[in-house]
Design an enzyme around this catalytic site. Structure first.
Site, short mmCIF file in Angstrom:
data_model
loop_
_atom_site.label_atom_id
_atom_site.label_comp_id
_atom_site.label_asym_id
_atom_site.label_seq_id
_atom_site.Cartn_x
_atom_site.Cartn_y
_atom_site.Cartn_z
CB CYS A 75 -0.94 -0.06 1.19
SG CYS A 75 -2.15 1.26 1.32
CG ASP A 121 -6.25 -1.79 -5.12
OD1 ASP A 121 -6.68 -0.68 -4.74
OD2 ASP A 121 -5.22 -2.31 -4.68
CG HIS A 157 -5.91 -1.75 -1.16
ND1 HIS A 157 -5.00 -1.32 -2.11
CD2 HIS A 157 -5.44 -1.32 0.03
CE1 HIS A 157 -4.03 -0.65 -1.52
NE2 HIS A 157 -4.28 -0.64 -0.21
#
Length: 231
Positions: free
Chosen positions: A109, A167, A198
């Site tokens: 991330c 995502d 995600h």
């Protein structure tokens, strides 16, 4: 580990026997050093790679509560280039400690974004990024990182990226970055998993719809590091 303005907290996971792979620095997501990243670091060490898990939020302090809102609030106070410099110092530390010419960087991330930026600052990395943000994160932050997409001409490989089609980064963003990196002749590989969102690697430790993507990507990540980052 000392940095110019203090001591960078971290935890070093070492293989039980002699290391069979080069050292790795793990960069977390916006939640920081949660148990999941200790689990990932331990798995890397078991696979033969000494792994340093660092606290990129040591200046901003602990989360007020373990929520998305609190995590973004803490991140909004961050000087991201200074955080990236911390990671670079950690990479120098593990290279020196283990006598390595190269180091691995594994980012998730926000950490994946940092990993991309570091490939433009250094030429001694083997980079694995999970759901990194090629065009930045659209949320307030005190001092933002450069956008990886703007640094492509300065990047060095090898780079391995993982994303899920679900995502919120957007498959168009993933492909735009991949096309730009590939056009530079950089050693680059990417995998985009259908039905994965995600943070899908969490499916490695939980039963989730994207657990198959988590398992497959982790096998690929280990094989990549084992091949590109020997002891």
């Amino acid at each position: 580990m000392e940095v110019p303005d203090g001591v960078l907290p971290g935890m070093l996971y070492e293989p039980q026997d002699a290391a069979s792979g080069g050292p790795v620095v793990l960069i977390t997501d916006i939640y920081g050093m949660v148990p999941f990243y200790h689990e990932v670091s331990g798995r890397l060490a078991t696979a033969g790679h000494p792994t340093l898990l660092i606290d990129i939020f040591w200046r901003e302090g602990e989360l007020a509560e373990n929520t998305r809102e609190a995590a973004f609030e803490r991140r909004s106070k961050m000087d991201e280039p200074r955080g990236i410099a911390d990671v670079s110092a950690a990479l120098d530390f593990v290279k020196d400690r283990f006598g390595a010419d190269q180091a691995g960087v594994l980012g998730f991330c926000l950490g994946g974004l940092f990993a991309f930026v570091l490939t433009a600052q250094r030429d001694d990395l083997v980079t694995v990024s999970y759901y990194g943000f090629p065009e930045g994160i659209s949320a307030p932050v005190r001092v933002p990182s450069p956008r990886p997409i703007d640094l492509v001409a300065e990047m060095s490989g090898p780079i391995l990226s993982f994303w899920g089609e679900e995502d919120y980064i957007g498959v168009d963003v993933m492909n735009r970055f991949g096309d730009a990196v590939t056009a530079q002749g950089i050693d680059y590989e990417a995998h985009i998993y259908p039905d994965a969102g995600h943070a899908f690697l969490q499916g490695m430790v939980e039963d989730r719809v994207d657990s198959a993507a988590a398992t497959d990507s982790w096998k690929k990540a280990l094989a990549y590091l084992n091949q590109r980052l020997p002891a």
